[in-house]
Structures are given as structure tokens and as C-alpha cells.
Design a protein around this motif. Structure first.
Motif, short mmCIF file in Angstrom:
data_model
loop_
_atom_site.label_atom_id
_atom_site.label_comp_id
_atom_site.label_asym_id
_atom_site.label_seq_id
_atom_site.Cartn_x
_atom_site.Cartn_y
_atom_site.Cartn_z
N GLN A 1 33.13 70.34 43.28
CA GLN A 1 32.53 70.32 44.61
C GLN A 1 31.96 68.96 44.99
O GLN A 1 31.53 68.75 46.13
CB GLN A 1 31.44 71.38 44.71
N ASN A 2 31.93 68.02 44.06
CA ASN A 2 31.35 66.71 44.33
C ASN A 2 32.34 65.71 44.93
O ASN A 2 31.95 64.61 45.28
CB ASN A 2 30.76 66.13 43.05
N SER B 1 34.86 68.83 55.04
CA SER B 1 35.35 67.46 54.94
C SER B 1 34.27 66.46 55.31
O SER B 1 33.33 66.78 56.03
CB SER B 1 36.58 67.27 55.82
N TYR B 2 34.42 65.26 54.81
CA TYR B 2 33.51 64.17 55.11
C TYR B 2 34.03 63.29 56.23
O TYR B 2 33.38 62.34 56.63
CB TYR B 2 33.26 63.33 53.86
N ARG C 1 34.47 64.07 47.67
CA ARG C 1 34.47 63.98 49.13
C ARG C 1 35.90 63.98 49.63
O ARG C 1 36.76 63.30 49.08
CB ARG C 1 33.76 62.73 49.58
N VAL C 2 36.13 64.72 50.72
CA VAL C 2 37.47 64.85 51.28
C VAL C 2 37.50 64.30 52.69
O VAL C 2 36.65 64.64 53.51
CB VAL C 2 37.92 66.34 51.33
N VAL C 3 38.50 63.47 52.96
CA VAL C 3 38.76 62.96 54.30
C VAL C 3 40.18 63.35 54.65
O VAL C 3 41.10 63.12 53.85
CB VAL C 3 38.58 61.43 54.39
N LEU D 1 30.77 56.44 53.23
CA LEU D 1 30.94 57.33 52.08
C LEU D 1 30.55 56.69 50.76
O LEU D 1 30.33 57.40 49.78
CB LEU D 1 32.39 57.83 52.02
N SER D 2 30.43 55.38 50.73
CA SER D 2 30.07 54.71 49.48
C SER D 2 28.56 54.67 49.28
O SER D 2 28.08 54.31 48.22
CB SER D 2 30.61 53.28 49.48
N VAL E 1 38.27 71.86 45.62
CA VAL E 1 36.84 72.10 45.80
C VAL E 1 36.33 73.08 44.74
O VAL E 1 35.22 72.93 44.23
CB VAL E 1 36.54 72.61 47.23
N ASP F 1 36.09 60.06 43.32
CA ASP F 1 34.90 60.17 44.17
C ASP F 1 35.29 60.60 45.58
O ASP F 1 34.52 61.27 46.27
CB ASP F 1 34.19 58.81 44.27
N LEU F 2 36.50 60.20 45.98
CA LEU F 2 36.95 60.42 47.35
C LEU F 2 38.44 60.69 47.36
O LEU F 2 39.19 60.06 46.61
CB LEU F 2 36.65 59.15 48.17
#
Length: 117
Positions: free
Chosen positions: A73-74, A95-96, A76-78, A115-116, A69, A48-49
Motif C-alpha cells: 500500500q506504500n 492514485s497520486y 504511489r500510483v500515477v 511525490l518526492s 495495492v 516508490d512510484l
């Protein structure tokens, strides 16, 4: 929440792992040091992340995240970095978040909570 980390060993990684293991929202954690293994993990079981460490010459992070990506595409990137120099690149990828080291538990927890949702 399933979380993957692309980073080499270090103090920031150790802290993040402790914080993730203590977080009830996080169910799976996997750490990868090599981009090819990271991408294989994403193909097999997408997270998810993801947290990606920037500034390590051994990890072609920009290319790796672009491939990720394209695969999904779903996710999330930090990004995590010691320097703010990569912020623009991180934003262009979508990025998130961008955590500047030293990462604090408060900032980390706030980002995870956001993000959750």
C-alpha cells in the motif's frame, strides 16, 4: 526514488524515460509491458512510484493496480491516459496523479517533485 512503468512502447513512454533519466531524484527505472512481470517486480523489489498507462486493452490496468495495492500500500500510483474517462476509477484506487496525454515535461517534473517530498 525507484520508479516502475507499466506501458507498451510509444512516444509518451519514450519522453518519460528521458525525463526520468535526467532527474537526479530517480535512481532506478524499470519498464514492464506485461502485468504479470510488473507484479513480480513489485514482489521482488517494490518501487516508490509507478506510472501505469490506461486505455490499453492488452493491459488489465485496474485489476493489476488493485493486486499491486494489496501487495504494498506504500507504492504511489500515477496514471497516464489519452482520455479523461478513467479519472474516477483512478481516484477510487487512490492514485497520486493522473497525467493526460500529451504529457509535458513541466507537468511531469512538478508531479515528480511533489511525490518526492
Amino acid at each position: 526514488m525507484k520508479v516502475y512503468i507499466l506501458d507498451a512502447e510509444g512516444a509518451t513512454l519514450d519522453k518519460m524515460l528521458l525525463w526520468l533519466f535526467d532527474n537526479s531524484m530517480v535512481k532506478v527505472i524499470a519498464v514492464f509491458e506485461k502485468p504479470d512481470e510488473f507484479l513480480e517486480g513489485i514482489k521482488k523489489e517494490p518501487p516508490d512510484l509507478v506510472f501505469v498507462r490506461l486505455g490499453n486493452d492488452e493491459i488489465p490496468w485496474l485489476k493489476t493496480v488493485r493486486i499491486m495495492v494489496a501487495l504494498n500500500q506504500n507504492i504511489r500510483v500515477v496514471f497516464i491516459s489519452d482520455e479523461p474517462d478513467y479519472v474516477l476509477d483512478a481516484c477510487e484506487i487512490g492514485s497520486y496523479g493522473y497525467l493526460l496525454c500529451p504529457v509535458t515535461k513541466d507537468k511531469f517534473d512538478k508531479l515528480l517533485y511533489m511525490l518526492s517530498r
